[in-house]
Design a protein around this motif. Structure first.
Motif, PDB file in Angstrom:
ATOM      1  N   ILE A  34      29.049 -29.715   4.302  1.00  0.00           N
ATOM      2  CA  ILE A  34      29.021 -30.469   3.167  1.00  0.00           C
ATOM      3  C   ILE A  34      28.339 -29.963   1.842  1.00  0.00           C
ATOM      4  O   ILE A  34      27.157 -29.539   2.058  1.00  0.00           O
ATOM      5  CB  ILE A  34      28.066 -31.821   3.730  1.00  0.00           C
ATOM      6  N   LEU A  35      28.906 -29.787   1.079  1.00  0.00           N
ATOM      7  CA  LEU A  35      28.209 -29.202  -0.472  1.00  0.00           C
ATOM      8  C   LEU A  35      27.682 -30.580  -0.925  1.00  0.00           C
ATOM      9  O   LEU A  35      28.389 -31.343  -1.467  1.00  0.00           O
ATOM     10  CB  LEU A  35      29.250 -28.610  -1.195  1.00  0.00           C
ATOM     11  N   VAL A  36      26.713 -30.516  -1.338  1.00  0.00           N
ATOM     12  CA  VAL A  36      25.923 -31.530  -1.978  1.00  0.00           C
ATOM     13  C   VAL A  36      25.544 -31.075  -3.596  1.00  0.00           C
ATOM     14  O   VAL A  36      24.700 -30.310  -3.311  1.00  0.00           O
ATOM     15  CB  VAL A  36      24.677 -32.010  -1.146  1.00  0.00           C
ATOM     16  N   GLU A  39      22.215 -33.613  -9.796  1.00  0.00           N
ATOM     17  CA  GLU A  39      21.278 -33.170 -10.501  1.00  0.00           C
ATOM     18  C   GLU A  39      20.053 -33.889 -10.520  1.00  0.00           C
ATOM     19  O   GLU A  39      19.126 -33.198 -10.994  1.00  0.00           O
ATOM     20  CB  GLU A  39      21.891 -33.763 -11.828  1.00  0.00           C
ATOM     21  N   ASP A  40      19.832 -34.680  -9.452  1.00  0.00           N
ATOM     22  CA  ASP A  40      18.311 -35.353  -9.447  1.00  0.00           C
ATOM     23  C   ASP A  40      17.643 -34.782  -8.191  1.00  0.00           C
ATOM     24  O   ASP A  40      18.360 -34.774  -7.044  1.00  0.00           O
ATOM     25  CB  ASP A  40      18.538 -36.961  -9.207  1.00  0.00           C
ATOM     26  N   ASP A  41      16.675 -33.851  -8.186  1.00  0.00           N
ATOM     27  CA  ASP A  41      16.344 -33.193  -7.205  1.00  0.00           C
ATOM     28  C   ASP A  41      15.889 -33.914  -5.977  1.00  0.00           C
ATOM     29  O   ASP A  41      15.654 -33.617  -4.832  1.00  0.00           O
ATOM     30  CB  ASP A  41      15.070 -32.364  -7.544  1.00  0.00           C
ATOM     31  N   GLU A  42      14.920 -35.120  -6.257  1.00  0.00           N
ATOM     32  CA  GLU A  42      14.551 -36.127  -5.313  1.00  0.00           C
ATOM     33  C   GLU A  42      15.856 -36.557  -4.192  1.00  0.00           C
ATOM     34  O   GLU A  42      15.777 -36.327  -3.143  1.00  0.00           O
ATOM     35  CB  GLU A  42      13.904 -37.080  -5.874  1.00  0.00           C
ATOM     36  N   SER A  43      16.684 -37.162  -5.007  1.00  0.00           N
ATOM     37  CA  SER A  43      17.996 -37.688  -4.155  1.00  0.00           C
ATOM     38  C   SER A  43      18.586 -36.647  -3.517  1.00  0.00           C
ATOM     39  O   SER A  43      19.230 -36.932  -2.391  1.00  0.00           O
ATOM     40  CB  SER A  43      18.616 -38.656  -4.905  1.00  0.00           C
ATOM     41  N   GLY A  44      18.678 -35.307  -4.266  1.00  0.00           N
ATOM     42  CA  GLY A  44      19.488 -34.491  -3.546  1.00  0.00           C
ATOM     43  C   GLY A  44      18.707 -33.822  -2.147  1.00  0.00           C
ATOM     44  O   GLY A  44      19.278 -33.421  -1.228  1.00  0.00           O
ATOM     45  N   HIS A  45      17.494 -33.650  -2.452  1.00  0.00           N
ATOM     46  CA  HIS A  45      16.651 -33.359  -1.135  1.00  0.00           C
ATOM     47  C   HIS A  45      16.851 -34.625  -0.110  1.00  0.00           C
ATOM     48  O   HIS A  45      17.009 -34.081   0.991  1.00  0.00           O
ATOM     49  CB  HIS A  45      15.175 -33.109  -1.531  1.00  0.00           C
ATOM     50  N   MET A  46      16.748 -35.611  -0.414  1.00  0.00           N
ATOM     51  CA  MET A  46      16.797 -36.904   0.663  1.00  0.00           C
ATOM     52  C   MET A  46      18.202 -36.698   1.438  1.00  0.00           C
ATOM     53  O   MET A  46      18.287 -36.758   2.420  1.00  0.00           O
ATOM     54  CB  MET A  46      16.362 -38.150   0.018  1.00  0.00           C
ATOM     55  N   CYS A  47      19.268 -36.684   0.445  1.00  0.00           N
ATOM     56  CA  CYS A  47      20.531 -36.672   1.131  1.00  0.00           C
ATOM     57  C   CYS A  47      20.770 -35.265   1.838  1.00  0.00           C
ATOM     58  O   CYS A  47      21.362 -35.349   3.057  1.00  0.00           O
ATOM     59  CB  CYS A  47      21.597 -36.182   0.064  1.00  0.00           C
ATOM     60  N   GLU A  48      20.290 -34.099   1.497  1.00  0.00           N
ATOM     61  CA  GLU A  48      20.199 -32.820   2.499  1.00  0.00           C
ATOM     62  C   GLU A  48      19.700 -32.947   3.691  1.00  0.00           C
ATOM     63  O   GLU A  48      20.170 -32.652   4.841  1.00  0.00           O
ATOM     64  CB  GLU A  48      19.585 -31.774   1.585  1.00  0.00           C
ATOM     65  N   VAL A  49      18.541 -33.876   3.865  1.00  0.00           N
ATOM     66  CA  VAL A  49      17.601 -34.088   4.989  1.00  0.00           C
ATOM     67  C   VAL A  49      18.214 -35.096   5.594  1.00  0.00           C
ATOM     68  O   VAL A  49      18.430 -34.647   6.986  1.00  0.00           O
ATOM     69  CB  VAL A  49      16.035 -34.550   4.725  1.00  0.00           C
ATOM     70  N   ARG A  60      23.487 -27.185  -0.668  1.00  0.00           N
ATOM     71  CA  ARG A  60      22.937 -27.986  -1.662  1.00  0.00           C
ATOM     72  C   ARG A  60      22.899 -27.199  -2.983  1.00  0.00           C
ATOM     73  O   ARG A  60      22.412 -26.148  -3.276  1.00  0.00           O
ATOM     74  CB  ARG A  60      21.551 -28.780  -1.408  1.00  0.00           C
ATOM     75  N   VAL A  61      23.354 -27.846  -4.153  1.00  0.00           N
ATOM     76  CA  VAL A  61      23.275 -27.197  -5.586  1.00  0.00           C
ATOM     77  C   VAL A  61      22.528 -28.300  -6.608  1.00  0.00           C
ATOM     78  O   VAL A  61      22.891 -29.173  -6.056  1.00  0.00           O
ATOM     79  CB  VAL A  61      24.503 -26.559  -6.030  1.00  0.00           C
ATOM     80  N   GLY A  72      35.159 -22.075  -4.337  1.00  0.00           N
ATOM     81  CA  GLY A  72      35.970 -21.171  -3.604  1.00  0.00           C
ATOM     82  C   GLY A  72      35.214 -20.338  -2.625  1.00  0.00           C
ATOM     83  O   GLY A  72      35.937 -19.914  -1.662  1.00  0.00           O
ATOM     84  N   THR A  73      34.042 -20.053  -2.699  1.00  0.00           N
ATOM     85  CA  THR A  73      33.401 -19.093  -1.803  1.00  0.00           C
ATOM     86  C   THR A  73      32.766 -19.700  -0.536  1.00  0.00           C
ATOM     87  O   THR A  73      33.079 -19.239   0.328  1.00  0.00           O
ATOM     88  CB  THR A  73      32.080 -18.384  -2.517  1.00  0.00           C
ATOM     89  N   LEU A  74      32.300 -21.117  -0.729  1.00  0.00           N
ATOM     90  CA  LEU A  74      31.982 -21.613   0.426  1.00  0.00           C
ATOM     91  C   LEU A  74      32.792 -22.416   1.140  1.00  0.00           C
ATOM     92  O   LEU A  74      32.806 -22.476   2.565  1.00  0.00           O
ATOM     93  CB  LEU A  74      30.816 -22.661  -0.055  1.00  0.00           C
ATOM     94  N   ARG A  75      33.940 -22.956   0.461  1.00  0.00           N
ATOM     95  CA  ARG A  75      35.037 -23.414   1.169  1.00  0.00           C
ATOM     96  C   ARG A  75      34.313 -24.642   2.218  1.00  0.00           C
ATOM     97  O   ARG A  75      34.351 -24.656   3.276  1.00  0.00           O
ATOM     98  CB  ARG A  75      36.052 -22.702   1.788  1.00  0.00           C
ATOM     99  N   PRO A  76      33.643 -25.749   1.398  1.00  0.00           N
ATOM    100  CA  PRO A  76      33.199 -26.845   2.217  1.00  0.00           C
ATOM    101  C   PRO A  76      34.266 -27.692   2.841  1.00  0.00           C
ATOM    102  O   PRO A  76      35.404 -27.741   2.248  1.00  0.00           O
ATOM    103  CB  PRO A  76      32.411 -27.541   1.316  1.00  0.00           C
ATOM    104  N   ASP A  77      33.752 -28.579   3.826  1.00  0.00           N
ATOM    105  CA  ASP A  77      34.764 -29.508   4.218  1.00  0.00           C
ATOM    106  C   ASP A  77      34.867 -30.817   3.542  1.00  0.00           C
ATOM    107  O   ASP A  77      35.962 -31.507   3.506  1.00  0.00           O
ATOM    108  CB  ASP A  77      34.257 -29.753   5.881  1.00  0.00           C
ATOM    109  N   VAL A  78      33.570 -31.093   2.819  1.00  0.00           N
ATOM    110  CA  VAL A  78      33.539 -32.315   2.045  1.00  0.00           C
ATOM    111  C   VAL A  78      32.479 -31.922   0.828  1.00  0.00           C
ATOM    112  O   VAL A  78      31.498 -31.147   0.967  1.00  0.00           O
ATOM    113  CB  VAL A  78      33.017 -33.532   2.702  1.00  0.00           C
ATOM    114  N   ILE A  79      32.680 -32.412  -0.494  1.00  0.00           N
ATOM    115  CA  ILE A  79      31.815 -32.382  -1.507  1.00  0.00           C
ATOM    116  C   ILE A  79      31.145 -33.661  -1.793  1.00  0.00           C
ATOM    117  O   ILE A  79      31.992 -34.615  -1.728  1.00  0.00           O
ATOM    118  CB  ILE A  79      32.585 -31.891  -2.780  1.00  0.00           C
ATOM    119  N   VAL A  80      29.968 -33.970  -1.665  1.00  0.00           N
ATOM    120  CA  VAL A  80      29.165 -34.978  -2.247  1.00  0.00           C
ATOM    121  C   VAL A  80      28.713 -34.698  -3.405  1.00  0.00           C
ATOM    122  O   VAL A  80      27.896 -33.881  -3.565  1.00  0.00           O
ATOM    123  CB  VAL A  80      28.229 -35.403  -0.860  1.00  0.00           C
TER     124      VAL A  80
END
Length: 129
Positions: A34-36, A39-49, A60-61, A72-80
């Protein structure tokens, strides 16, 4: 002596087959990536955890622009994605056929987000077959 049963199966017995996000074509030991992009650091971290605890592989980016460059490099299964305008990222993901989940007010809760991701993975597998 036969025991009467109330089960009436019309389909083959699938109780011993794997269910959930795993499919027969999945490589052993690998989880959907999952590529997460948040732009919000707190919610991105929570989603990652949350996703990592559910045994998804997570990359996560912290910006939508970075997500566009790594698809193209990662070829994720889903982008969130969560951000002001996710349409450019969605357009970048479209040619590669990567399922896209945009975090909205409807799917801010962790359970709703996970269900949306699983649905995107299942729908993506249906298109492959």
């Amino acid at each position: 002596m036969t025991v009467p049963t109330s089960e009436q199966r019309r389909e083959p017995d699938r109780r011993k087959l794997a269910r959930g996000g795993r499919r027969p074509t999945d490589k052993t030991g690998f989880a959907p990536l999952i590529l997460v992009a948040d732009e919000d650091d707190e919610s991105g971290h929570m989603c990652e955890v949350i996703l990592a605890k559910l045994r998804f592989a997570v990359a996560r980016v912290d910006s939508l622009d970075k997500a566009i460059t790594v698809i193209g490099t990662l070829r994720p299964d889903v982008i969130v994605a969560r951000g002001r305008d996710v349409s450019e990222l969605q357009r970048a993901a479209w040619p590669s056929g990567v399922p896209f989940v945009s975090v909205t007010d409807d799917i801010r809760e962790p359970d709703a987000l996970v269900q949306a991701i699983r649905r995107a993975i299942r729908d993506g597998h249906k298109k492959d077959h």
